[in-house]
Enzyme design. Structure first.
Site, PDB file in Angstrom:
ATOM      1  N   ASP A  54       7.339   5.212   8.358  1.00  0.00           N
ATOM      2  CA  ASP A  54       7.919   5.810   7.130  1.00  0.00           C
ATOM      3  C   ASP A  54       6.741   6.374   6.508  1.00  0.00           C
ATOM      4  O   ASP A  54       5.921   5.506   6.099  1.00  0.00           O
ATOM      5  CB  ASP A  54       8.800   4.907   6.214  1.00  0.00           C
ATOM      6  CG  ASP A  54       9.268   5.660   5.030  1.00  0.00           C
ATOM      7  OD1 ASP A  54      10.229   6.386   5.124  1.00  0.00           O
ATOM      8  OD2 ASP A  54       8.424   5.227   4.010  1.00  0.00           O
ATOM      9  N   TYR A  59       2.521   9.831  -1.129  1.00  0.00           N
ATOM     10  CA  TYR A  59       1.774   8.793  -0.747  1.00  0.00           C
ATOM     11  C   TYR A  59       0.352   9.467  -0.520  1.00  0.00           C
ATOM     12  O   TYR A  59       0.126  10.092   0.702  1.00  0.00           O
ATOM     13  CB  TYR A  59       2.170   8.065   0.406  1.00  0.00           C
ATOM     14  CG  TYR A  59       3.312   7.296   0.534  1.00  0.00           C
ATOM     15  CD1 TYR A  59       4.114   6.974  -0.830  1.00  0.00           C
ATOM     16  CD2 TYR A  59       4.183   7.106   1.536  1.00  0.00           C
ATOM     17  CE1 TYR A  59       5.340   6.481  -1.018  1.00  0.00           C
ATOM     18  CE2 TYR A  59       5.486   6.657   1.557  1.00  0.00           C
ATOM     19  CZ  TYR A  59       5.873   6.296   0.156  1.00  0.00           C
ATOM     20  OH  TYR A  59       7.030   5.533   0.137  1.00  0.00           O
ATOM     21  N   LYS A  85       9.848  12.321   2.925  1.00  0.00           N
ATOM     22  CA  LYS A  85      10.759  12.517   1.982  1.00  0.00           C
ATOM     23  C   LYS A  85      10.630  13.684   1.165  1.00  0.00           C
ATOM     24  O   LYS A  85       9.821  14.307   1.585  1.00  0.00           O
ATOM     25  CB  LYS A  85      10.601  11.285   0.948  1.00  0.00           C
ATOM     26  CG  LYS A  85      10.594   9.930   1.663  1.00  0.00           C
ATOM     27  CD  LYS A  85      10.145   8.788   0.686  1.00  0.00           C
ATOM     28  CE  LYS A  85      10.137   7.321   1.226  1.00  0.00           C
ATOM     29  NZ  LYS A  85       9.156   7.373   2.340  1.00  0.00           N
ATOM     30  N   SER A 242       6.241  -6.551  -3.105  1.00  0.00           N
ATOM     31  CA  SER A 242       5.024  -5.977  -3.332  1.00  0.00           C
ATOM     32  C   SER A 242       3.773  -6.740  -3.433  1.00  0.00           C
ATOM     33  O   SER A 242       2.593  -6.246  -3.908  1.00  0.00           O
ATOM     34  CB  SER A 242       5.194  -5.418  -4.850  1.00  0.00           C
ATOM     35  OG  SER A 242       4.862  -6.097  -5.876  1.00  0.00           O
ATOM     36  N   GLY A 243       3.708  -8.110  -2.907  1.00  0.00           N
ATOM     37  CA  GLY A 243       2.518  -8.666  -2.507  1.00  0.00           C
ATOM     38  C   GLY A 243       2.623 -10.329  -2.635  1.00  0.00           C
ATOM     39  O   GLY A 243       2.246 -11.051  -1.950  1.00  0.00           O
ATOM     40  N   ALA A 246       3.321 -12.476   0.202  1.00  0.00           N
ATOM     41  CA  ALA A 246       2.547 -12.468   1.325  1.00  0.00           C
ATOM     42  C   ALA A 246       1.373 -13.349   0.817  1.00  0.00           C
ATOM     43  O   ALA A 246       0.766 -13.774   1.662  1.00  0.00           O
ATOM     44  CB  ALA A 246       1.850 -11.094   1.656  1.00  0.00           C
TER      45      ALA A 246
END
Length: 341
Positions: A54, A59, A85, A242-243, A246
């Site tokens: 994707d 981006y 998109k 978003s982080g 992780a």
């Protein structure tokens, strides 16, 4: 869990590997990336078996599409799923040193304007194909039509009117009817937008950045049931929230693309304690949790180095005992009705 098992996206015929790859970080989201590392990361994803990709014009102000295309245009087109998109149209920046870059650390010197009209959708689609260097994409998503970008309900409704009355949705319908795409939907930052779309349009998929994660299961109340009733598939864009899922509850951890608040840090620490008792990596729990929901076709974390690809694969393959999920629920860290296999 098999990261490469194929799942259908909603009621479409589009099949994806349940572990995919998202393209926002390859737009120089957190740092300026070098080309050899980007291409090595994309190639590592392909060699691992990932077949769902994707990206979006936004981006890196078109940079991510270029980078994805540099790898994918050499691969057999019928072996992978590709989505991009619409919603922004680009032109060159007259002053490359002084223009609106958005959140991209570097990216390319092109300026965007929001436009959800018929002509803009068609132009955006054609421009994306050229940047990607491929003859077609499988899914086309309405991008960022939400309160994050248009602030007020009046602003959001104005853009929804543009999409409906200005012909943007007609363009998507025509592309699907002609077989140019296999489905269309919306890529959104906030689940609050889903009812707005459901009231007006028949969509095939929602790509949801947040909030269905190990930390928040609000969509189980109304959003996911409504999508299930209409055969709409879900792709989770930020399984690591978003982080923070992780990295863990460390200094500088982000949640919802903002610095994590103390209550979120405390919840993550409590989850990490359960992980430690069961010898389960936090990352494995984060990725596998969302994949247990039957509506979720795919997750698309955004690696920026080859080792991250390998790590994501290993985390999906990591064995997780059922007692782990039971303890999270017993501790009140996970909703009791959340699917966990």
């Amino acid at each position: 869990m098999d990261p490469f098992v194929r799942r259908k996206v909603g009621r479409t015929d589009v099949e994806v590997t349940c572990l995919g790859m998202g393209g926002a970080p390859l737009g120089d989201l957190y740092a300026k990336l070098d080309e050899p590392t980007c291409q090595a990361t994309l190639e590592a994803a392909w060699q691992a078996g990932i077949r769902a990709y994707d990206t979006a014009p936004w981006y890196g102000n078109t940079l991510s599409e270029h980078r994805f295309g540099q790898m994918l245009r050499f691969k057999p087109r019928d072996e992978f799923m590709l989505s991009t998109k619409i919603g922004r149209v680009y032109k060159r920046a007259r002053d490359p040193n002084n223009f609106y870059r958005g959140q991209w650390v570097a990216g390319l010197p092109f300026e965007r304007r929001f436009d959800y009209s018929y002509a803009a959708v068609m132009r955006s689609w054609e421009d994306s194909l050229q940047r990607l260097g491929v003859p077609r994409v499988d899914l086309l998503l309405i991008h960022d039509l939400d309160f994050k970008h248009f602030d007020t309900e009046a602003g959001v409704l104005e853009r929804l009117d543009e999409l409906e009355k200005g012909g943007g949705i007609k363009a998507l319908q025509e592309l699907k009817a002609a077989g140019e795409i296999d489905g269309f939907g919306a890529g959104i930052n906030q689940e609050i937008m889903i009812p707005y779309f459901l009231e007006r349009f028949e969509l095939d998929v929602f790509l949801v950045a947040m909030p269905y994660t190990l930390l928040d299961q609000r969509p189980l109340d109304e959003i996911f049931p409504k999508c299930a009733e209409r055969g709409i598939g879900i792709v989770i864009g930020s399984p690591y929230a978003s982080g923070i899922l992780a990295r863990g509850a460390v200094t500088g951890a982000t949640y919802g693309y903002q610095p994590a608040e103390p209550d979120i840090l405390d919840k993550v620490r409590a989850i990490e304690a359960v992980c430690a008792r069961h010898d389960v990596p936090l990352k494995a729990a984060a990725l596998q949790f969302v994949l247990h929901h039957p509506l979720v076709a795919c997750i698309i974390p955004g690696p920026t180095e080859p080792w991250m690809v390998e790590d994501n694969v290993a985390m999906v393959e990591q064995p997780i005992p059922s007692d782990f999920w039971s303890e999270l629920k017993a501790e009140g860290l996970l909703r009791g009705d959340a699917p966990t296999g």
